[in-house]
Scaffold this motif. Structure first.
Motif, PDB file in Angstrom:
ATOM      1  N   GLU A  16       0.830  -1.208   0.000  1.00 53.22           N
ATOM      2  CA  GLU A  16       0.000   0.000   0.000  1.00 53.22           C
ATOM      3  C   GLU A  16       0.864   1.257   0.000  1.00 53.22           C
ATOM      4  OE1 GLU A  16      -3.015   0.481  -0.568  1.00 53.22           O
ATOM      5  OE2 GLU A  16      -4.163  -1.225   0.138  1.00 53.22           O
ATOM      6  N   ILE A  17       1.878   1.284   0.814  1.00 51.32           N
ATOM      7  CA  ILE A  17       2.777   2.440   0.864  1.00 51.32           C
ATOM      8  C   ILE A  17       3.462   2.639  -0.478  1.00 51.32           C
ATOM      9  CG2 ILE A  17       4.909   3.342   1.905  1.00 51.32           C
ATOM     10  CD1 ILE A  17       3.964   2.001   4.537  1.00 51.32           C
ATOM     11  N   PHE A  18       3.930   1.552  -1.069  1.00 53.28           N
ATOM     12  CA  PHE A  18       4.604   1.634  -2.361  1.00 53.28           C
ATOM     13  C   PHE A  18       3.665   2.209  -3.427  1.00 53.28           C
ATOM     14  CE2 PHE A  18       5.661  -0.319  -6.469  1.00 53.28           C
ATOM     15  CZ  PHE A  18       6.945   0.170  -6.643  1.00 53.28           C
ATOM     16  N   VAL A  19       2.448   1.693  -3.497  1.00 50.44           N
ATOM     17  CA  VAL A  19       1.493   2.163  -4.513  1.00 50.44           C
ATOM     18  C   VAL A  19       1.099   3.613  -4.241  1.00 50.44           C
ATOM     19  CG1 VAL A  19      -0.841   1.815  -5.430  1.00 50.44           C
ATOM     20  CG2 VAL A  19       0.646  -0.144  -5.053  1.00 50.44           C
ATOM     21  N   VAL A  23       1.608   6.570  -6.966  1.00 51.28           N
ATOM     22  CA  VAL A  23       0.470   7.372  -7.444  1.00 51.28           C
ATOM     23  C   VAL A  23       0.657   8.825  -7.024  1.00 51.28           C
ATOM     24  CG1 VAL A  23      -2.033   7.727  -7.208  1.00 51.28           C
ATOM     25  CG2 VAL A  23      -1.127   5.424  -7.515  1.00 51.28           C
ATOM     26  N   GLY A  24       1.147   9.042  -5.804  1.00 54.65           N
ATOM     27  CA  GLY A  24       1.385  10.398  -5.326  1.00 54.65           C
ATOM     28  C   GLY A  24       2.449  11.122  -6.141  1.00 54.65           C
ATOM     29  N   GLY A  28       0.358  13.813  -7.565  1.00 52.47           N
ATOM     30  CA  GLY A  28       0.575  14.831  -6.546  1.00 52.47           C
ATOM     31  C   GLY A  28      -0.051  14.367  -5.247  1.00 52.47           C
ATOM     32  N   ALA A  29       0.316  15.047  -4.155  1.00 53.14           N
ATOM     33  CA  ALA A  29      -0.119  14.613  -2.825  1.00 53.14           C
ATOM     34  C   ALA A  29      -1.617  14.825  -2.620  1.00 53.14           C
ATOM     35  CB  ALA A  29       0.672  15.349  -1.752  1.00 53.14           C
ATOM     36  N   LEU A  35      -8.424  11.211  -3.838  1.00 50.93           N
ATOM     37  CA  LEU A  35      -8.852   9.974  -4.489  1.00 50.93           C
ATOM     38  C   LEU A  35      -9.079   8.861  -3.464  1.00 50.93           C
ATOM     39  CD1 LEU A  35      -9.437   8.792  -7.264  1.00 50.93           C
ATOM     40  CD2 LEU A  35      -7.038   8.167  -7.433  1.00 50.93           C
ATOM     41  N   VAL A  36      -8.227   8.778  -2.463  1.00 51.90           N
ATOM     42  CA  VAL A  36      -8.390   7.771  -1.412  1.00 51.90           C
ATOM     43  C   VAL A  36      -9.672   8.034  -0.619  1.00 51.90           C
ATOM     44  CG1 VAL A  36      -7.414   6.942   0.772  1.00 51.90           C
ATOM     45  CG2 VAL A  36      -5.957   7.170  -1.224  1.00 51.90           C
TER      46      VAL A  36
END
Length: 157
Positions: A16-19, A23-24, A28-29, A35-36
């Motif tokens: 999850e952190i990697f994805v 995506v970030g 962007g942050a 989106l989350v």
């Protein structure tokens, strides 16, 4: 068992952190966070609506006198789906959206039901059952128990 659970939770968290980082870095942050949050809101609304439908199916089965085993398993799976969709991350959201599909959920529920073995109380010592004629039989008979048969008669006045 603990080691397997630890491995699964650690692996999912790292994935999850990697994805999220990938995506970030692409979106962007703030768009990633938005989106989350949007997927969690939409997912929880879909889980609620499908939960209501499943509850209606459950009530229909009970009204017909049938055992709603499949609906109960699907209900547990909907609960897991809700947890997956509310958990921040895209991998859990994807898994939750897969489980939100009724056909996939029904197939998985049938597979779970086919592979789960239930323990019955018949193997317990000292259990008794009543036959259609009214006689009681027991597996573990004690010396203080008197066997017999009975017949019910209505009192006529």
């Amino acid at each position: 068992m603990f080691a397997r659970l630890f491995l699964v939770f650690t692996s999912v968290s790292l994935l999850e952190i990697f994805v999220l980082v990938k995506v970030g870095s692409f979106l962007g942050a703030w768009p990633t966070v938005a989106l989350v949050v949007v997927t969690a809101l939409i997912g929880s609304a879909l889980v609620r609506s499908q939960g209501v439908q499943l509850l209606q199916q459950l009530q229909q089965r009970i009204a017909q006198g049938e055992m709603p085993a499949l609906q109960l398993v699907e209900g547990v799976m909907l609960l897991v789906t809700g947890v997956l969709l509310v958990t921040p991350g895209f991998v859990t959201d994807f898994c939750g959206l897969l489980l939100l599909q009724p056909t996939i959920r029904a197939r998985l529920a049938k597979t779970v039901m086919a592979n789960v073995k239930l323990k019955t109380d018949a193997s317990m010592s000292g259990s008794y059952s009543q036959s259609q004629t009214g006689s009681f039989t027991g597996q573990n008979r004690d010396k203080n128990i008197i066997e017999g048969e009975f017949e019910r008669k209505d009192d006529e006045k």
